[in-house]
Scaffold this motif. Structure first.
Motif, PDB file in Angstrom:
ATOM      1  N   SER A 238      50.405 -65.133   5.339  1.00  6.91           N
ATOM      2  CA  SER A 238      49.712 -64.115   5.057  1.00  6.91           C
ATOM      3  C   SER A 238      47.897 -64.485   5.684  1.00  6.91           C
ATOM      4  O   SER A 238      47.524 -63.264   5.894  1.00  6.91           O
ATOM      5  N   VAL A 239      47.551 -65.377   6.054  1.00  6.63           N
ATOM      6  CA  VAL A 239      46.442 -65.143   7.344  1.00  6.63           C
ATOM      7  C   VAL A 239      46.700 -64.923   8.510  1.00  6.63           C
ATOM      8  O   VAL A 239      45.549 -63.965   8.883  1.00  6.63           O
ATOM      9  N   TYR A 240      47.479 -65.098   9.135  1.00  7.78           N
ATOM     10  CA  TYR A 240      48.103 -64.429  10.253  1.00  7.78           C
ATOM     11  C   TYR A 240      47.589 -62.917  10.008  1.00  7.78           C
ATOM     12  O   TYR A 240      47.188 -61.955  11.181  1.00  7.78           O
ATOM     13  N   ARG A 241      48.453 -62.141   9.305  1.00  3.34           N
ATOM     14  CA  ARG A 241      48.427 -61.244   9.039  1.00  3.34           C
ATOM     15  C   ARG A 241      47.075 -60.612   8.713  1.00  3.34           C
ATOM     16  O   ARG A 241      46.297 -59.398   9.105  1.00  3.34           O
ATOM     17  N   ARG A 242      46.016 -61.229   7.963  1.00  2.46           N
ATOM     18  CA  ARG A 242      44.905 -60.504   7.537  1.00  2.46           C
ATOM     19  C   ARG A 242      43.791 -60.798   8.805  1.00  2.46           C
ATOM     20  O   ARG A 242      43.168 -59.564   9.324  1.00  2.46           O
ATOM     21  N   HIS A 243      43.803 -62.060   9.006  1.00  2.00           N
ATOM     22  CA  HIS A 243      42.810 -62.524  10.031  1.00  2.00           C
ATOM     23  C   HIS A 243      42.980 -62.690  11.279  1.00  2.00           C
ATOM     24  O   HIS A 243      42.202 -62.820  12.784  1.00  2.00           O
ATOM     25  N   ASN A 244      44.636 -61.889  11.802  1.00  2.00           N
ATOM     26  CA  ASN A 244      45.179 -62.172  13.572  1.00  2.00           C
ATOM     27  C   ASN A 244      44.370 -63.862  14.025  1.00  2.00           C
ATOM     28  O   ASN A 244      44.399 -64.109  15.161  1.00  2.00           O
ATOM     29  N   THR A 245      44.703 -64.796  13.282  1.00  2.00           N
ATOM     30  CA  THR A 245      44.601 -66.636  13.585  1.00  2.00           C
ATOM     31  C   THR A 245      45.472 -67.011  13.362  1.00  2.00           C
ATOM     32  O   THR A 245      45.512 -66.523  11.986  1.00  2.00           O
ATOM     33  N   VAL A 246      46.163 -68.421  13.026  1.00  2.00           N
ATOM     34  CA  VAL A 246      46.542 -68.896  12.782  1.00  2.00           C
ATOM     35  C   VAL A 246      45.896 -70.421  13.496  1.00  2.00           C
ATOM     36  O   VAL A 246      46.405 -71.610  13.294  1.00  2.00           O
ATOM     37  N   ILE A 247      44.129 -70.307  13.773  1.00  2.00           N
ATOM     38  CA  ILE A 247      43.634 -71.875  14.479  1.00  2.00           C
ATOM     39  C   ILE A 247      42.432 -72.418  13.046  1.00  2.00           C
ATOM     40  O   ILE A 247      42.309 -71.166  12.382  1.00  2.00           O
ATOM     41  N   ALA A 248      42.962 -73.108  12.603  1.00  2.00           N
ATOM     42  CA  ALA A 248      42.032 -73.514  11.356  1.00  2.00           C
ATOM     43  C   ALA A 248      40.801 -73.273  11.171  1.00  2.00           C
ATOM     44  O   ALA A 248      39.924 -73.111  10.800  1.00  2.00           O
ATOM     45  N   GLU A 249      40.118 -73.782  12.825  1.00  2.00           N
ATOM     46  CA  GLU A 249      38.926 -73.352  12.591  1.00  2.00           C
ATOM     47  C   GLU A 249      38.154 -72.224  12.645  1.00  2.00           C
ATOM     48  O   GLU A 249      37.048 -72.454  12.566  1.00  2.00           O
ATOM     49  N   GLU A 250      39.216 -71.196  12.396  1.00  2.00           N
ATOM     50  CA  GLU A 250      38.203 -70.252  12.875  1.00  2.00           C
ATOM     51  C   GLU A 250      38.515 -69.664  11.425  1.00  2.00           C
ATOM     52  O   GLU A 250      38.024 -68.550  11.154  1.00  2.00           O
ATOM     53  N   LEU A 251      39.195 -69.516  10.408  1.00  2.00           N
ATOM     54  CA  LEU A 251      38.973 -69.578   9.224  1.00  2.00           C
ATOM     55  C   LEU A 251      37.602 -70.316   8.324  1.00  2.00           C
ATOM     56  O   LEU A 251      37.559 -71.696   7.936  1.00  2.00           O
ATOM     57  N   ASP A 252      36.399 -69.513   8.597  1.00  2.00           N
ATOM     58  CA  ASP A 252      35.225 -69.923   8.336  1.00  2.00           C
ATOM     59  C   ASP A 252      34.553 -69.122   6.794  1.00  2.00           C
ATOM     60  O   ASP A 252      33.578 -68.406   6.490  1.00  2.00           O
TER      61      ASP A 252
END
Lengths: 102, 169
Positions: free
Chosen positions: A84-98
């Motif tokens: 779900s996060v990958y679809r919305r924010h195009n990332t799977v790197i935990a640090e980039e979810l801020d």
């Protein structure tokens, strides 16, 4: 016969490896892989204590089976969150979810 | 050293080595495949503990379902796997320190505990482990409540996973 200490030391080492993976990896899927290793280490401990204690008391195995179910639930929800996060924010790197960082 | 001990040492060494590869592989597909090897090693450890049913459940549930789910998730997020960039975050040394301290602490604590060199008693002849496990899981005097709660948890996780991964467009 294998002494109990061997199993406990093995489980402690596996737990520490999983802890390192969960704390240090950047990819969210890799963090979940570390958590799986930790859950497995705990299960080894539970089954070892069942075997070296009173065999007629199945509490160790029952608890290990509950841990299996919890691990399956955890990984299903965790990987759904990753997708779900990958679809919305195009990332799977935990640090980039801020998003929630003030 | 008995044969059993030698088998245990080989299996434990291989399992820990593949566990290390799980947390250090750059390619996540490789990490997931090393996880399969680690889980298989743990299944062999269950067999050494005379818990055959647990070994089978480990292979079916962990390798058959969870590891495959991981491989699917890696493939669905493949575009962004970033094999080339750093795989560890900037605080990885703190994570490594925590892991070493945890192992050292557990090892030191276990050494002072008296029950460490205990050896297992023989399993009594005619003791049916799987029947006993099934009876205790469904008996109201034993573990029927955690068993039912686990099924509710699995249902909730299924609904939650479908809701989260559902594409609303």
């Amino acid at each position: 016969m294998i002494p109990l200490s061997w199993y406990l030391t093995f489980a402690a080492a596996l737990f520490s490896i999983g802890l390192f993976g969960a704390l240090s990896r950047r990819n969210m899927v890799a963090i979940l892989l570390g958590v799986e290793l930790m859950l497995n280490a705990v299960n080894v401990n539970l089954v070892a204590f069942w075997r070296y204690g009173d065999v007629a008391q199945m509490a160790g195995q029952v608890f290990a089976i509950i841990v299996f179910a919890v691990a399956a639930a955890e990984v299903a929800v965790g990987l759904a969150l990753v997708i779900s996060v990958y679809r919305r924010h195009n990332t799977v790197i935990a640090e980039e979810l801020d998003l929630m960082k003030w | 050293m008995t044969t059993e001990q030698i088998i245990f040492l080989i299996v434990a060494g291989a399992t820990l080595a593949s566990g290390l590869l799980v947390v250090t592989s750059r390619n996540l597909i490789h990490a997931a495949l090393w996880l399969v090897a680690t889980l298989f090693g743990v299944a062999i450890v269950y067999t050494l503990l005379n818990a055959g049913f647990m070994a089978v459940v480990q292979v079916v549930v962990y390798i058959g379902a969870i590891a495959i789910l991981f491989i699917f998730a890696v493939m669905l997020t493949r575009k962004d796997m970033r094999d080339s960039g750093a795989q560890l975050n900037s605080n990885w040394w703190a994570g490594a320190l925590m892991a070493v301290l945890t192992f050292g602490g557990l090892f030191a604590m276990l050494r002072t505990w008296g029950g460490m060199s205990k050896t297992a008693a023989e399993i009594p002849a005619g003791f049916d482990q799987i029947a006993e496990l099934g009876a205790q899981l469904t008996s109201p005097e034993a573990y029927v409540l955690p068993f039912e709660v686990a099924s509710v948890l699995l249902l909730a996780a299924m609904v939650g996973a479908v809701y989260l991964a559902f594409n609303k467009k």
